[in-house]
Design an enzyme around this catalytic site. Structure first.
Site, short mmCIF file in Angstrom:
data_model
loop_
_atom_site.label_atom_id
_atom_site.label_comp_id
_atom_site.label_asym_id
_atom_site.label_seq_id
_atom_site.Cartn_x
_atom_site.Cartn_y
_atom_site.Cartn_z
CG ASP A 37 -2.18 0.81 1.04
OD1 ASP A 37 -3.27 0.18 0.97
OD2 ASP A 37 -2.10 2.05 0.96
CG ASP A 59 2.45 5.05 -6.42
OD1 ASP A 59 1.49 4.49 -7.00
OD2 ASP A 59 2.73 6.25 -6.58
CB VAL A 60 -0.37 -0.06 -7.61
CG1 VAL A 60 -0.46 -0.96 -6.40
CG2 VAL A 60 -1.50 0.96 -7.64
CB SER A 139 -16.13 -0.44 -9.62
OG SER A 139 -17.29 0.27 -9.23
CE1 TYR A 152 -13.05 3.92 -8.54
CE2 TYR A 152 -15.37 3.69 -9.10
CZ TYR A 152 -14.26 3.29 -8.36
OH TYR A 152 -14.39 2.28 -7.44
CE LYS A 156 -12.16 0.63 -9.57
NZ LYS A 156 -11.19 -0.28 -8.92
N1 LIG Z 1 -15.96 1.00 -1.45
C1 LIG Z 1 -16.73 0.77 -2.50
O1 LIG Z 1 -17.95 1.00 -2.46
C2 LIG Z 1 -16.12 0.20 -3.76
C3 LIG Z 1 -17.01 -0.20 -4.77
C4 LIG Z 1 -16.50 -0.71 -5.95
C5 LIG Z 1 -15.14 -0.84 -6.11
N2 LIG Z 1 -14.30 -0.46 -5.11
C6 LIG Z 1 -12.86 -0.62 -5.33
O2 LIG Z 1 -12.32 -1.41 -4.31
C7 LIG Z 1 -10.95 -1.07 -4.16
C8 LIG Z 1 -10.66 -0.82 -2.69
O3 LIG Z 1 -11.42 0.30 -2.27
P1 LIG Z 1 -11.88 0.53 -0.76
O4 LIG Z 1 -13.31 0.90 -0.82
O5 LIG Z 1 -11.42 -0.59 0.08
O6 LIG Z 1 -11.10 1.89 -0.45
P2 LIG Z 1 -10.06 2.27 0.71
O7 LIG Z 1 -9.79 3.71 0.51
O8 LIG Z 1 -10.55 1.80 2.03
O9 LIG Z 1 -8.77 1.40 0.34
C9 LIG Z 1 -8.00 1.68 -0.81
C10 LIG Z 1 -6.54 1.45 -0.48
O10 LIG Z 1 -5.77 1.66 -1.67
C11 LIG Z 1 -4.61 2.36 -1.27
N3 LIG Z 1 -4.03 3.08 -2.41
C12 LIG Z 1 -4.49 4.21 -3.00
N4 LIG Z 1 -3.65 4.60 -3.96
C13 LIG Z 1 -2.64 3.69 -3.98
C14 LIG Z 1 -1.48 3.55 -4.76
N5 LIG Z 1 -1.15 4.44 -5.74
N6 LIG Z 1 -0.65 2.50 -4.53
C15 LIG Z 1 -0.94 1.62 -3.55
N7 LIG Z 1 -2.03 1.70 -2.77
C16 LIG Z 1 -2.87 2.72 -2.99
C17 LIG Z 1 -5.06 3.30 -0.18
O11 LIG Z 1 -3.97 3.78 0.58
C18 LIG Z 1 -6.02 2.41 0.59
O12 LIG Z 1 -5.34 1.69 1.61
C19 LIG Z 1 -10.68 0.14 -5.06
O13 LIG Z 1 -10.09 -0.29 -6.26
C20 LIG Z 1 -12.08 0.68 -5.30
O14 LIG Z 1 -12.16 1.39 -6.50
C21 LIG Z 1 -14.76 0.06 -3.93
#
Ligand SMILES: NC(=O)c1ccc[n+]([C@@H]2O[C@H](COP(=O)([O-])OP(=O)(O)OC[C@H]3O[C@@H](n4cnc5c(N)ncnc54)[C@H](O)[C@@H]3O)[C@@H](O)[C@H]2O)c1
Length: 258
Positions: A37, A59-60, A139, A152, A156
């Site tokens: 992360d 950083d991905v 997503s 986004y 996605k």
């Molecule tokens: N929460 C929702 O409703 C939802 C719905 C559909 C899809 N998603 C997807 O699920 C995934 C996780 O989201 P979440 O809801 O758990 O959010 P979150 O913010 O709780 O977790 C996301 C994590 O990604 C990390 N991150 C961000 N940029 C980064 C980078 N450049 N390199 C490495 N790590 C990085 C952040 O530090 C964080 O720990 C995401 O891809 C999001 O788009 C979430």
């Protein structure tokens, strides 16, 4: 014996939300887990909560950093069996008004970050010759548009499609690649949007489950796709949305702009 005894997994975005839930469920089922992360504090909290979990700052969108995270996984635990491409975030704004850098930020993180995670994990799996599984967290917005979130939703959709090309290319190496499309999940990512009462109410009115998912309810299907139970599941998408796709996504314009 549990499903993931001896299994080694790398989880990007593992410091929070869905990624953290995947890491914790994998650990609960016997896997060795590396959380990658960009959030160093979040990683430190995860490591403090479970001293057997490994963490790596990454950083991905940085190819060398992702390659190093995969190398660290193999160095620490001897192999890599699965990779979960979960890291994600978004900067919002309408197509006419969003700063172009913000649009690029989101596409870069969501799409290029996924590409780099799959690329480096698959290279290591291919070199080891034992196959593996990759799960891409896309997503529901891959299928439905998002007012003010075009970058986004488009990225996605691209990441979902990317999973299919990756499955095609990597099947000869015994590596399966699938996508999970979550609907609404209660995480720090959605907290600001759900703080807007009208958005929250309209979302919940459309979701047959009438609630957001807990992150563990997304982690479960992700683990299934990485498990041997899914040995013949490849290049497909699993929508995990409490039935939301049946009822269509709201047009946020009147809710956000009055
Ligand atoms: N929460 C929702 O409703 C939802 C719905 C559909 C899809 N998603 C997807 O699920 C995934 C996780 O989201 P979440 O809801 O758990 O959010 P979150 O913010 O709780 O977790 C996301 C994590 O990604 C990390 N991150 C961000 N940029 C980064 C980078 N450049 N390199 C490495 N790590 C990085 C952040 O530090 C964080 O720990 C995401 O891809 C999001 O788009 C979430």
């Amino acid at each position: 014996m549990t499903r993931f005894d001896g299994h080694v997994a790398l989880v990007t975005g593992g410091a929070s939300g869905i990624g953290a839930a995947i890491g914790s469920r994998l650990r609960g089922e016997g896997a060795h887990v590396v959380l990658a992360d960009i959030d160093a504090d979040g990683l430190a909290r995860a490591a403090a909560a479970d001293p057997d979990v490994a963490t790596v700052a990454c950083d991905v969108t940085d190819s060398a950093a992702v390659e190093a995270a995969v190398a660290e996984t193999v160095r620490r635990f001897g192999r890599i069996d699965s990779a979960f491409a979960v890291a994600g975030a978004a900067r919002f704004g309408t197509i006419t008004d969003i700063a172009e850098d913000d649009w690029t930020f989101t596409v870069d993180l969501v799409l290029r970050g996924t590409f780099l995670t799959v690329r480096h994990a698959a290279r290591a799996m291919r070199a080891a010759g034992h196959g593996g599984a990759v799960v891409i967290v896309s997503s529901l917005n891959a299928h439905v548009p998002l007012y003010g979130g075009s970058s986004y939703a488009a990225a996605k959709a691209a990441s979902e499609n990317f999973a299919k090309s990756a499955a095609l290319e990597l099947a000869p190496h015994g590596i399966r690649v699938n996508a999970v499309l979550p609907g609404l999940v209660a995480t720090p990512l959605t907290a600001p949007l759900l703080g807007v009462e009208s958005v929250n109410a309209d979302y919940l009115a459309r979701i047959p489950a009438r609630r957001a998912a807990d992150p563990s309810e997304i982690a479960g299907p992700c683990l299934y796709l990485a498990s041997d139970d899914a040995s013949y599941v490849n290049g497909t998408s699993l929508v995990v949305d409490g039935g939301w796709e049946i009822t269509n996504y709201p047009d946020l314009a009147p809710l956000l702009e009055g």
